[in-house]
Structures are given as structure tokens and as C-alpha cells.
Write a protein that holds these residues in place. Structure first.
Motif, PDB file in Angstrom:
ATOM      1  N   ILE A   1       1.113   4.060  -2.942  1.00 45.52           N
ATOM      2  CA  ILE A   1       0.711   5.443  -2.681  1.00 45.52           C
ATOM      3  C   ILE A   1       1.863   6.406  -2.946  1.00 45.52           C
ATOM      4  O   ILE A   1       1.679   7.448  -3.573  1.00 45.52           O
ATOM      5  CB  ILE A   1       0.196   5.584  -1.242  1.00 45.52           C
TER       6      ILE A   1
ATOM      7  N   ILE B   1       0.856  -1.197   0.000  1.00 47.67           N
ATOM      8  CA  ILE B   1       0.000   0.000   0.000  1.00 47.67           C
ATOM      9  C   ILE B   1       0.885   1.238   0.000  1.00 47.67           C
ATOM     10  O   ILE B   1       0.678   2.175  -0.779  1.00 47.67           O
ATOM     11  CB  ILE B   1      -0.933   0.010   1.225  1.00 47.67           C
TER      12      ILE B   1
ATOM     13  N   ILE C   1       2.449   7.138   4.901  1.00 48.26           N
ATOM     14  CA  ILE C   1       1.192   7.046   4.141  1.00 48.26           C
ATOM     15  C   ILE C   1       0.314   8.246   4.452  1.00 48.26           C
ATOM     16  O   ILE C   1      -0.229   8.901   3.554  1.00 48.26           O
ATOM     17  CB  ILE C   1       0.435   5.746   4.475  1.00 48.26           C
ATOM     18  N   LEU C   2       0.179   8.562   5.745  1.00 44.61           N
ATOM     19  CA  LEU C   2      -0.657   9.700   6.134  1.00 44.61           C
ATOM     20  C   LEU C   2      -0.204  10.973   5.417  1.00 44.61           C
ATOM     21  O   LEU C   2      -1.011  11.709   4.844  1.00 44.61           O
ATOM     22  CB  LEU C   2      -0.573   9.927   7.641  1.00 44.61           C
ATOM     23  N   LEU C   3       1.116  11.215   5.463  1.00 44.22           N
ATOM     24  CA  LEU C   3       1.605  12.480   4.925  1.00 44.22           C
ATOM     25  C   LEU C   3       1.534  12.510   3.401  1.00 44.22           C
ATOM     26  O   LEU C   3       1.201  13.530   2.805  1.00 44.22           O
ATOM     27  CB  LEU C   3       3.038  12.726   5.400  1.00 44.22           C
TER      28      LEU C   3
ATOM     29  N   ALA D   1      -0.485  10.784   1.468  1.00 41.21           N
ATOM     30  CA  ALA D   1      -1.857  10.775   0.965  1.00 41.21           C
ATOM     31  C   ALA D   1      -2.545  12.116   1.174  1.00 41.21           C
ATOM     32  O   ALA D   1      -3.553  12.403   0.542  1.00 41.21           O
ATOM     33  CB  ALA D   1      -2.653   9.668   1.661  1.00 41.21           C
ATOM     34  N   SER D   2      -2.029  12.946   2.058  1.00 38.90           N
ATOM     35  CA  SER D   2      -2.699  14.221   2.296  1.00 38.90           C
ATOM     36  C   SER D   2      -2.110  15.291   1.402  1.00 38.90           C
ATOM     37  O   SER D   2      -1.018  15.150   0.866  1.00 38.90           O
ATOM     38  CB  SER D   2      -2.557  14.673   3.745  1.00 38.90           C
TER      39      SER D   2
ATOM     40  N   GLN E   1       6.060   3.718   8.492  1.00 36.85           N
ATOM     41  CA  GLN E   1       5.263   3.435   7.306  1.00 36.85           C
ATOM     42  C   GLN E   1       3.900   4.129   7.361  1.00 36.85           C
ATOM     43  O   GLN E   1       3.492   4.800   6.407  1.00 36.85           O
ATOM     44  CB  GLN E   1       5.070   1.927   7.292  1.00 36.85           C
ATOM     45  N   GLY E   2       3.220   3.992   8.493  1.00 40.62           N
ATOM     46  CA  GLY E   2       1.901   4.599   8.634  1.00 40.62           C
ATOM     47  C   GLY E   2       1.967   6.105   8.495  1.00 40.62           C
ATOM     48  O   GLY E   2       1.130   6.719   7.824  1.00 40.62           O
ATOM     49  N   ILE E   3       2.978   6.704   9.102  1.00 35.21           N
ATOM     50  CA  ILE E   3       3.072   8.162   9.062  1.00 35.21           C
ATOM     51  C   ILE E   3       3.388   8.634   7.641  1.00 35.21           C
ATOM     52  O   ILE E   3       2.840   9.626   7.166  1.00 35.21           O
ATOM     53  CB  ILE E   3       4.111   8.646  10.092  1.00 35.21           C
TER      54      ILE E   3
END
Lengths: 357, 307
Positions: free
Chosen positions: A282, A278, A327-329, A331-332, A323-325
Motif C-alpha cells: 500500500i 500489505i 495503512i489507515l493514513l 490508504a485514505s 503498522q495499522g495506523i
């Protein structure tokens, strides 16, 4: 937008993501480690420390690229099928069954294993697609459920038919040499899988950007209603995208078990890598040609984190937080403070950049 | 076959269903609130997991209810974080949700490692507390059905009764209060709601925060009653099943609760089956709740098209 500008913009975005990831890792290490400098050094330099670790990095990157490719294909069609993990287990199990059968004594088991794995994965990818098109079932939930089911079925088949008693029924015997991907560099995990991954990237790029099917798929993803008005059968596109993505997921399964990394099938062999696709998809904005580069970059961080987990007091799982952070950044779409000011003095038009989804 | 039916019809099985349903019910009520205002919350799984770990760690150093409250609070904060990224920074809500899940999977193991001093699997060496059980043995006094009622309903966690109450409370909120009407209006047709002066983003923020808090509560119940202590990946898909319950329950609190009970029943069955049918492989039994969820989702969705 010209090609050069596009590549420049995307490269800048990817570098931004990399910088964020490194910064996050640094912060976490400084909070978590008693010896932060040594830990960070392991994290950053570890993957290059030996021939073997470089090989693991390249091999992981090939797998990440395939996982990212599988996700990017469904994301391009604006579908959130998240079934790659299940497809990997299905494909890996079939490939292992072929490698352990009499066919494993011949080189045929390599192409046959890959093909059968792709079919199994495609079938698993097809189910949520069909269920969405015909039954209006939400593809997120059904594909996630299929992950759990495929994992259970794979373990069942492994335990009943493939496992060797010596391993306590958690792994099979090693495959015959002829059924394992040949290594390109001795004593590393760099094997045929890298070629298969790069080949898949090229094929998906061709399908998406040089065929009518790809154009329809991208149109459906951009604006489903417009695509429908222009006579595109969006249901067919959706189901075929999910099926093709499933085939890639299945191939990844074959890469796992028949690659130099294992050469056998083991319980839970996938180890959660699929979902990291993912992030790859992204950050690469679902563009096939960007995927190998993103996979190499992220694979490096992942390998560094794994070595950090072995050699230092910081567990490898921190990579999940990074990884999560990222994706957050990624994707925004927010502007960094001072961006507007910077643009004004640079006189650029980058202020009006499209939101990155 | 008879043995299965006997088990299912026993009072002990009803008690087991109530027990397995509670965490899923909390999470699915949360999923309902965010889904109603138009942001499908795929992060229920991760929020439950983080809520579970938080409540376990806090309860090792504080009374049990503080642990539960901490689970709720951390879930709510995650919901607020999702709202920030989804609504303010325009990230796709599903990607944001998955980012939360990924952080949860890695982050809980990391934090567990430090909280326990090096154990990456379980919190077994943390003296975490359990939620007390509500003793209803006075039901025994009822002639005839008393003992059966006791066996079914006594000895459940306080939170189980809270969950049952919340089904009613959320129904009342959604269908009997003006704010609830706005909630449903935003989910139905955001533009109209906006024209009527309702801010969809405000309600979406509330929905996400509430869903996070409820998922955190579900996590607390899971790690402080159903199991006492935290295990790596202990939610094991319950958050995703809860999401299935929201879709299956047609976005209605009572429907969602019924779906959650259905999934809880199959989970309870998968716990009871190995004792009754030892010849069935464990993997098959383990996959039952997931198979049921995916089948239920497909069948129920089809009816919706036909209607």
C-alpha cells in the motif's frame, strides 16, 4: 505526469508515511515506557548497533519486499486475495522436504527448492482465483481460510516427516550446508535471498509494465468493465495474477527455511511477516520498483521494534499498532490542515491530487 | 464411524454446538448488517479480539455485565472509526478492515502485557469474570423429553439467548420496518436509494457501528464464557469464518444464522473428535472448520450463479 514528477510525488508520500510511523512510535513509547528516551534510542539506533542486526534488517527487508510484491500483484488487479501466509508455509514445507532429502547434499537443492516452493505457492494462489472465476466464491474469505489450512498441513508434515525428535517435534534437523543459501557477508543473514528478492522485483516490474499481460492486468485493475469491453478476458487475468502472486509467496517460503536465518524448518517459522506485505504494497502504491525502498524503511522500523522488545520494557508487538495506523493514513485521501493554504502560497497544483488508494 | 454418529446425535453435542456457535453468530450478524449496506467488514476478526480483551480487562474490575458492555462499546467505536476512514477519508473498506485486524493483533498483545504486568500470552493472573449461565433445569419436569431438553438448553450463557433473539430482531428490523427497507435498498442499489432521499453513508455508518458492536459482543462471549480469560490470538479465525457465514447465508439473517450453526457444529466436532478418533492427527482435526468454510463457500456460490 512526467516520470520525475511521479517519483517526486511518490517519494513525498512515502516520507509522509515514514514520518507518521515514527511519530506514532514515539507517542506509544512515551505512553508505555518508564524510560522513554532510552527505549526510543533503542528503537531508532538499535538496528545499526552491530553487524548482525544490520544483517537481520537487510534479510527482513528482502522478505518484506517479496511479501509486498505478492500483495501488490493481486492488488494491482483489484483482487483482495490475502493468502500469502499460506503460500509461505506451503513453499517452505516443500523446500524443506527437498533440502532434507538426498538432493540436499547437492547445490541443486537450492534452485529446485525455490522452484518447487513457487509451484506449491502458485497452486495455493490459483485455488481462490479459480474459485472466484468459476464459482463466484469471495476470494478474501477463501484465501484466508487457505492460510489456516496450509498452516495446519505444514505443521502436520513437519511433525510426521521432517521434524527431529531432539527438538520435541517442533523443528527439523539443520539442512546440509549445500542446501542453505550462501551468506554474502560472513556471520550475517545477508544471503542469496536478497538477490532472489531483487530479481523478483525486476521480473514483476517487467511483467507489469513491459508485457501485454501486464497492461491487461493493470487495465482490469483500473476499470474492470472497460477492460472487458476492450476484449480482455478479465477472469484469466485475475486467476493468473493470483497464481503468479502465489508463486512469489511460495518463493518467500523457500527463502525462509533455506536462508541463513533458519537453515531448517520450524513450527510457525513465518512469524506473521507475510501480512506486513500489505503495508509494503500500500505504501509503495503497488509499484514494484518502489517496493524495495519501502521494505527497507519498514524493515528498519520492524527490526528496531524487535530489539526494543528484547532490550526494553516496551513489547515488540507495538509495531502492529504503528503498522495499522500507517495503512489507515496512507490508504485514505484527506488533506492535512493547512495544505490548501500552503498550496496557495506555493502556487502549486498539488491541491488536485488524485486520491491515493 | 458409529462413535462419531453417536456423539453427534447426543444431547451433549447439541449443547456444545450452541456454545461454539454463539460467538460466531454474533459476529456474523454484525457482518451481515455491514455487508447489507455495501461495506464488507473484514475486521470482524480484529473487532472480536479487541472486544474480548476489553471485556476481560474491564470485568476484572467491574461486574460481568459492565465487561460485556465495554466489549460492545469498543467494538462499536472501532466500527465508527472504520466508517470515518472509509466514508469520510475514502479509504478502501477492505484495507481499513485489515488495518483494524493488524492493530488488533499487535495491540491486544501490547495491552495485555501492561494489564497483566508482563504476560504476553494469557490473562491468567487477571481475576476476570464469567458471564453467568442461565439455568433451565425446570425443563426436567416435562415428562419424557425433559432431561434431554435440559441437557441441550440449560446452562448456556445469557448471551446465547440474546443471540437467538437477535436473529429474530434483525430479521424483523430488516423486513418489517421502514428503516430496514432503507438498509436493504442501500445495499441493493445505492444510487436509487440516494435518489429517494436516503443517505447511503449514514446507513453505512450505522451498519459498521452495529457490526463492530456485535463483533465485540461475540468477543465478550468468547472470552467470558466459552473460555474465561484472554489468550493471544484467541479468536483464531472465527471472525473470518463469520464473514464466510454471511456470504454463505445469502445475506439473510436466518440464512446467516444457519450458516453460523453449521460452522459451530464443525467446530464442536473438531473439539469432540480427538476423544473419539485419537489416531487422526490433531492438525487435520483443527483444520476442519476452515476446510468446511472454504468448501461451503465454493459450493454455495456456484448455485447462486446457476440460479
Amino acid at each position: 505526469m512526467t516520470n520525475g514528477k511521479l517519483i517526486f510525488d511518490e517519494t513525498r508520500r512515502i516520507l509522509f508515511a515514514a514520518a507518521v510511523a515514527l511519530l506514532m512510535a514515539l507517542v506509544i513509547i512515551f505512553i508505555a515506557s518508564k524510560t522513554p528516551f532510552e527505549t526510543f534510542n533503542t528503537f531508532i539506533a538499535g538496528p545499526l548497533s552491530s553487524k548482525r542486526t544490520i544483517g537481520n534488517w537487510i534479510d527482513d527487508s528482502a522478505k518484506l519486499a517479496l511479501a509486498g510484491l505478492a500483495f501488490s500483484l493481486v492488488f494491482q488487479a483489484r483482487q483482495f486475495a490475502l493468502g500469502v501466509q499460506g503460500q509461505v508455509y506451503a513453499g517452505g514445507t516443500i523446500a524443506a522436504a527437498i533440502a532434507l532429502s538426498p538432493l540436499g547434499m547437492s547445490w541443486v537443492s537450492i534452485p529446485l527448492g525455490a522452484l518447487a516452493a513457487m509451484l506449491a505457492g502458485a497452486f495455493l494462489g490459483f485455488i481462490p482465483g479459480y474459485a472466484k472465476a468459476k464459482l463466484n466464491a469471495n476470494e478474501i474469505v477463501s484465501s484466508l481460510m487457505l492460510n489456516y489450512i496450509a498452516y495446519d498441513v505444514a505443521n502436520l508434515i513437519l511433525r510426521l516427516y521432517l521434524a527431529s525428535p531432539k527438538s520435541g517435534l517442533t523443528a527439523s534437523e539443520g539442512f546440509p550446508r549445500s542446501a542453505v543459501y550462501p551468506a554474502f557477508v560472513q556471520h550475517t543473514r545477508i544471503d542469496l535471498g536478497v538477490i532472489l528478492a531483487l530479481g523478483s522485483v525486476a521480473i514483476v516490474w517487467f511483467l507489469l509494465y513491459r508485457t501485454a499481460w501486464g497492461l491487461r492486468l493493470r487495465l482490469t485493475g483500473h476499470n474492470a468493465r472497460f477492460a472487458a469491453y476492450s476484449g480482455i478476458r478479465s477472469n484469466f487475468i485475475m486467476v493468473s495474477a493470483m497464481t503468479a502472486s502465489g508463486a512469489i509467496g511460495g518463493l518467500l517460503g523457500a527463502l525462509y527455511v533455506q536462508g541463513q536465518g533458519f537453515g531448517k524448518i520450524v513450527v510457525g517459522f513465518e512469524g506473521g511477516l507475510s501480512f506486513e506485505g500489505i503495508l509494503i504494497a500500500i505504501v509503495a502504491r503497488n509499484r514494484p520498483l518502489a517496493i524495495p525502498f519501502v521494505a527497507l524503511g519498514y524493515g528498519y522500523l520492524r527490526q528496531g521494534a524487535a530489539l526494543m522488545g528484547y532490550r526494553t520494557d516496551v513489547p515488540a508487538e507495538v509495531i502492529g499498532i504503528v503498522q495499522g495506523i500507517v495503512i489507515l493514513l496512507v490508504a485514505s485521501s484527506f488533506t492535512l490542515p493547512g495544505r490548501a493554504f500552503l498550496n496557495r502560497i506555493m502556487g502549486g497544483s498539488a491541491a488536485a491530487r488524485a486520491p491515493s488508494t | 464411524m458409529n462413535a462419531i454418529i453417536e456423539t453427534i446425535l447426543s444431547a451433549a453435542f447439541v449443547a456444545a454446538v450452541i456454545r461454539t456457535t454463539t460467538p460466531v453468530l454474533f459476529a456474523s450478524l454484525g457482518g451481515l448488517l455491514s455487508d447489507l449496506v455495501g461495506s464488507l467488514n473484514v475486521a470482524l476478526e480484529g473487532m472480536m479480539l479487541i472486544g474480548a480483551l476489553t471485556s476481560v480487562i474491564v470485568s476484572a474490575y467491574a461486574p460481568w455485565y459492565v465487561g460485556v458492555l465495554a466489549g460492545i462499546a469498543v467494538g462499536g467505536m472501532l466500527g465508527a472509526l472504520m466508517a470515518l476512514f472509509h466514508l469520510r477519508f475514502k479509504a478502501d473498506v477492505i484495507l481499513v478492515g485489515f488495518a483494524v485486524n493488524i492493530v488488533a493483533a499487535g495491540g491486544t498483545v501490547t495491552v495485555l502485557n501492561y494489564a497483566t504486568g508482563g504476560d504476553k500470552g494469557t490473562s491468567i493472573n487477571l481475576p476476570s469474570k464469567a458471564i453467568p449461565a442461565l439455568d433451565l433445569s425446570f425443563l426436567n419436569a416435562i415428562p419424557g423429553i425433559g432431561p434431554v431438553l435440559t441437557q441441550m438448553f440449560s446452562g448456556h450463557s445469557y448471551l446465547t439467548w440474546l443471540a437467538a433473539f437477535l436473529v429474530f430482531a434483525i430479521w424483523y428490523f430488516l423486513y418489517r420496518t421502514p428503516e430496514g427497507l432503507r438498509f436493504r435498498a442501500v445495499g441493493e442499489y445505492p444510487a436509487a436509494a440516494e435518489a429517494a432521499g436516503i443517505s447511503p453513508n449514514r446507513l453505512r455508518t450505522y451498519g459498521l457501528i452495529a457490526s463492530g458492536a456485535l463483533a465485540g459482543l461475540g468477543g465478550a462471549q468468547l472470552a467470558m464464557f466459552n473460555f474465561v480469560g484472554f489468550t493471544r490470538d484467541m479468536t483464531a479465525g472465527r471472525g473470518f469464518i463469520a464473514l464466510g457465514a454471511v456470504l454463505l447465508g445469502r445475506r439473510h439473517p436466518v440464512g446467516t444464522a444457519i450458516a453460523a450453526v453449521l460452522f459451530g457444529a464443525f467446530e464442536a466436532l473438531s473439539i469432540a473428535l480427538p476423544g473419539i478418533l485419537p489416531q487422526v492427527p490433531g492438525e487435520v482435526i483443527h483444520s476442519i472448520p476452515f476446510v468446511v468454510t472454504v468448501l461451503a463457500l465454493m459450493l454455495s456460490s456456484r448455485r447462486r450463479i446457476a440460479a
